[in-house]
Design a protein around this motif. Structure first.
Motif, PDB file in Angstrom:
ATOM      1  N   VAL A 381      51.543  37.309  46.749  1.00 30.87           N
ATOM      2  CA  VAL A 381      51.970  38.390  45.857  1.00 30.87           C
ATOM      3  C   VAL A 381      51.212  38.321  44.536  1.00 30.87           C
ATOM      4  CG1 VAL A 381      53.928  39.341  44.586  1.00 30.87           C
ATOM      5  CG2 VAL A 381      54.233  38.537  46.948  1.00 30.87           C
ATOM      6  N   TYR A 382      51.061  37.106  43.988  1.00 29.82           N
ATOM      7  CA  TYR A 382      50.332  36.945  42.730  1.00 29.82           C
ATOM      8  C   TYR A 382      48.866  37.350  42.887  1.00 29.82           C
ATOM      9  CZ  TYR A 382      48.199  34.645  38.684  1.00 29.82           C
ATOM     10  OH  TYR A 382      47.495  34.372  37.546  1.00 29.82           O
ATOM     11  N   ALA A 383      48.251  36.936  44.010  1.00 31.20           N
ATOM     12  CA  ALA A 383      46.847  37.301  44.229  1.00 31.20           C
ATOM     13  C   ALA A 383      46.684  38.812  44.350  1.00 31.20           C
ATOM     14  CB  ALA A 383      46.322  36.607  45.481  1.00 31.20           C
ATOM     15  N   LEU A 384      47.608  39.495  45.021  1.00 32.64           N
ATOM     16  CA  LEU A 384      47.537  40.947  45.135  1.00 32.64           C
ATOM     17  C   LEU A 384      47.696  41.625  43.781  1.00 32.64           C
ATOM     18  CD1 LEU A 384      49.559  41.561  48.436  1.00 32.64           C
ATOM     19  CD2 LEU A 384      47.097  41.787  48.102  1.00 32.64           C
ATOM     20  N   GLN A 385      48.600  41.091  42.951  1.00 36.36           N
ATOM     21  CA  GLN A 385      48.772  41.661  41.622  1.00 36.36           C
ATOM     22  C   GLN A 385      47.504  41.524  40.787  1.00 36.36           C
ATOM     23  OE1 GLN A 385      52.204  39.641  40.056  1.00 36.36           O
ATOM     24  NE2 GLN A 385      53.660  40.910  41.194  1.00 36.36           N
ATOM     25  N   VAL A 386      46.854  40.346  40.830  1.00 33.99           N
ATOM     26  CA  VAL A 386      45.614  40.150  40.079  1.00 33.99           C
ATOM     27  C   VAL A 386      44.525  41.089  40.576  1.00 33.99           C
ATOM     28  CG1 VAL A 386      43.779  38.491  39.579  1.00 33.99           C
ATOM     29  CG2 VAL A 386      46.159  37.767  39.494  1.00 33.99           C
ATOM     30  N   ILE A 387      44.418  41.236  41.900  1.00 34.97           N
ATOM     31  CA  ILE A 387      43.400  42.135  42.464  1.00 34.97           C
ATOM     32  C   ILE A 387      43.643  43.576  42.025  1.00 34.97           C
ATOM     33  CG2 ILE A 387      42.494  43.083  44.616  1.00 34.97           C
ATOM     34  CD1 ILE A 387      42.950  40.352  45.886  1.00 34.97           C
ATOM     35  N   LEU A 388      44.916  44.026  42.058  1.00 32.18           N
ATOM     36  CA  LEU A 388      45.219  45.398  41.666  1.00 32.18           C
ATOM     37  C   LEU A 388      44.946  45.624  40.176  1.00 32.18           C
ATOM     38  CD1 LEU A 388      48.526  46.048  43.685  1.00 32.18           C
ATOM     39  CD2 LEU A 388      46.240  46.956  44.143  1.00 32.18           C
ATOM     40  N   VAL A 389      45.283  44.630  39.342  1.00 32.23           N
ATOM     41  CA  VAL A 389      45.017  44.773  37.906  1.00 32.23           C
ATOM     42  C   VAL A 389      43.512  44.841  37.639  1.00 32.23           C
ATOM     43  CG1 VAL A 389      45.192  43.595  35.676  1.00 32.23           C
ATOM     44  CG2 VAL A 389      47.176  43.711  37.189  1.00 32.23           C
ATOM     45  N   CYS A 390      42.752  43.975  38.290  1.00 30.94           N
ATOM     46  CA  CYS A 390      41.294  44.008  38.121  1.00 30.94           C
ATOM     47  C   CYS A 390      40.707  45.317  38.619  1.00 30.94           C
ATOM     48  CB  CYS A 390      40.668  42.820  38.845  1.00 30.94           C
ATOM     49  SG  CYS A 390      41.091  41.203  38.156  1.00 30.94           S
ATOM     50  N   TYR A 391      41.206  45.807  39.738  1.00 30.04           N
ATOM     51  CA  TYR A 391      40.709  47.081  40.273  1.00 30.04           C
ATOM     52  C   TYR A 391      41.025  48.225  39.317  1.00 30.04           C
ATOM     53  CZ  TYR A 391      40.123  51.068  43.390  1.00 30.04           C
ATOM     54  OH  TYR A 391      39.747  52.258  43.938  1.00 30.04           O
ATOM     55  N   ALA A 392      42.261  48.197  38.763  1.00 33.84           N
ATOM     56  CA  ALA A 392      42.623  49.255  37.810  1.00 33.84           C
ATOM     57  C   ALA A 392      41.765  49.166  36.542  1.00 33.84           C
ATOM     58  CB  ALA A 392      44.108  49.140  37.459  1.00 33.84           C
ATOM     59  N   GLY A 393      41.470  47.945  36.048  1.00 33.86           N
ATOM     60  CA  GLY A 393      40.630  47.798  34.868  1.00 33.86           C
ATOM     61  C   GLY A 393      39.213  48.278  35.107  1.00 33.86           C
ATOM     62  N   ILE A 394      38.624  47.897  36.224  1.00 34.30           N
ATOM     63  CA  ILE A 394      37.266  48.335  36.559  1.00 34.30           C
ATOM     64  C   ILE A 394      37.205  49.848  36.712  1.00 34.30           C
ATOM     65  CG2 ILE A 394      35.444  48.191  38.294  1.00 34.30           C
ATOM     66  CD1 ILE A 394      36.308  45.295  38.785  1.00 34.30           C
ATOM     67  N   SER A 395      38.241  50.416  37.360  1.00 36.08           N
ATOM     68  CA  SER A 395      38.268  51.877  37.535  1.00 36.08           C
ATOM     69  C   SER A 395      38.362  52.583  36.183  1.00 36.08           C
ATOM     70  CB  SER A 395      39.450  52.276  38.425  1.00 36.08           C
ATOM     71  OG  SER A 395      39.335  51.664  39.699  1.00 36.08           O
TER      72      SER A 395
END
Length: 422
Positions: A381-395
């Motif tokens: 769950v933590y890894a998915l949250q980090v990935i989603l936050v990074c994806y949202a920041g890059i976007s």
């Protein structure tokens, strides 16, 4: 290859040994001699939790070559489990069966009998032997009782208190009592061992349901469906009791094996016994995970004991429930549990059966460098949250860059247009 050739030659020169494995032609068919009841009734049976139980299908038509077992908590319930393992081809290893696993992963059908590994209180209910087409032949009402009290000889104060208190309850309609079985054999020889006897909870009443067959018409186990629900015993704390006492018995003399036979078995590599004279089993298990060790060849009625090396693991110290924080314990089904297993648990474990040393289990524990994680794991769950936050920041950075470039391009075109006009 040499081993197989020698084994074939050995059996080829001993044809009289092969005749011992021929099935007798005049063997009695037990199913043909016992007719199924016209009206389905249930045999009541009470068992101790964590035991491996067997429910035989005592009758069936001769033309039926495979059976299906049905499970219902209550008769007439819409929730029915179908227990089938494709005509007995399923193989279950009892040491890999966990307590929390579903009933469908803890059973096996062998010669039409239903075998349930590590039976639990939740498995209590009705078991019916039949066919896939809906024919019913034989039924059981199974009552699985958990141990609610363990008595040891050194606990004199608790034993005195228990004897001073009433062992059951008696009303105008029923009486509750504990029925003890006989003491088991001493689980070790030539050293101090332990004996056990189990006391199951029973009810005596004249108001029991007549559809359930019992040895006595007025006695049934406390959790049986033969007991009316108006008695209020289904939700009570009544259960089994376990008594343990010390014992000491000499080891029986074992027949000596001729040197020629020992040399032959060693040459053919059939002798897998160690210096202790028992069969050696090897098991490797990852650390920080649960482990259950089962003594090879054990049966529910056998007396079982465990040693780690030369140190006995007595139930007075390792019985389940004696210490709430105990990581290593022995349950009521004679299994040695590790929750979880750690690196210091590696070593040789010896198990006793019926007072004789039976097997040596050499346990190896290794560090698990990686494992298959589930989506629900906290790390996942933590890894998915980090990935989603990074994806949202890059976007967001990408969209901002595209917007700035678009505005800059528009403003540049407007500036060029103004210069052209002038």
């Amino acid at each position: 290859m040499l081993r197989e050739v020698l084994a074939i030659c050995f059996w080829a020169i001993c044809p009289q040994l092969l005749s011992a494995y021929e099935a007798p032609e005049d063997k009695e068919d037990i199913f043909a001699s016992r007719a199924c009841p016209a009206f389905l009734v249930f045999d009541t049976a009470a068992f101790l939790a964590d035991m491996t139980i067997e429910l035989p299908c005592h009758c069936k038509p001769e033309e039926t070559h495979s059976v299906v077992w049905y499970y219902q908590k209550q008769i007439g319930s819409m929730n029915t489990k179908v227990l089938t393992d494709f005509e007995g081809t399923k193989v279950v290893e009892s040491s890999k069966v966990g307590r929390g696993s579903d009933l469908r992963s803890r059973f096996s059908i062998r010669l039409f009998s239903l075998v349930i590994f590590r039976v639990q209180k939740a498995d209590s209910g009705h078991y019916i032997c039949g066919t896939a087409s809906g024919e019913f032949f034989y039924g059981y009402d199974v009552d699985v009782q958990e141990v609610c009290q363990v008595l040891f000889p050194w606990n004199v104060k608790s034993r005195t208190q228990v004897q001073a208190e009433p062992t059951g309850i008696k009303t105008e309609k029923f009486e509750v009592f504990t029925s003890y079985g006989s003491w088991s054999k001493c689980d070790r020889c030539d050293v101090q061992g332990e004996q056990m006897r189990v006391g199951l909870c029973y009810v005596k009443s004249i108001y029991l349901h007549v559809r359930y067959q019992r040895e006595s018409d007025t006695v049934a186990s406390c959790g049986s469906s033969a007991v009316p629900q108006q008695f209020g015993l289904s939700s009570s704390s009544y259960g089994a009791k376990l008594e343990v006492r010390n014992c000491h018995t000499p080891c029986p003399t074992k027949p000596t094996t001729s040197p020629e036979r020992q040399a032959l078995l060693k040459f053919l590599e059939f002798d897998d016994r160690g210096p202790s004279g028992v069969t050696i089993h090897f098991h490797n298990h990852p650390s920080d995970s649960d482990l259950v060790l089962t003594c090879p060849g054990t049966k529910p009625q056998y007396a079982v004991a465990w040693d780690k090396g030369s140190t006995p693991l007595y139930r007075s110290q390792y019985m389940e429930g004696m210490n709430k924080t105990s990581r290593v314990f022995i349950d009521t089904g004679h299994h040695l549990n590790f929750r979880p297993v750690q690196l210091e648990d590696k070593g040789s474990y010896f198990c006793w059966l019926q007072g004789e040393l039976a097997a040596e289990i050499r346990l190896g524990v290794y560090l698990r460098l990686g494992r298959l994680r589930q989506i629900s794991d906290p790390e996942s769950v933590y890894a998915l949250q980090v990935i989603l936050v990074c994806y949202a920041g890059i976007s967001a950075v990408f969209l901002l860059t595209v917007g700035v470039r678009f505005i800059w391009h528009i403003s540049r075109e407007e500036t060029s247009a103004d210069i052209d006009r002038t």
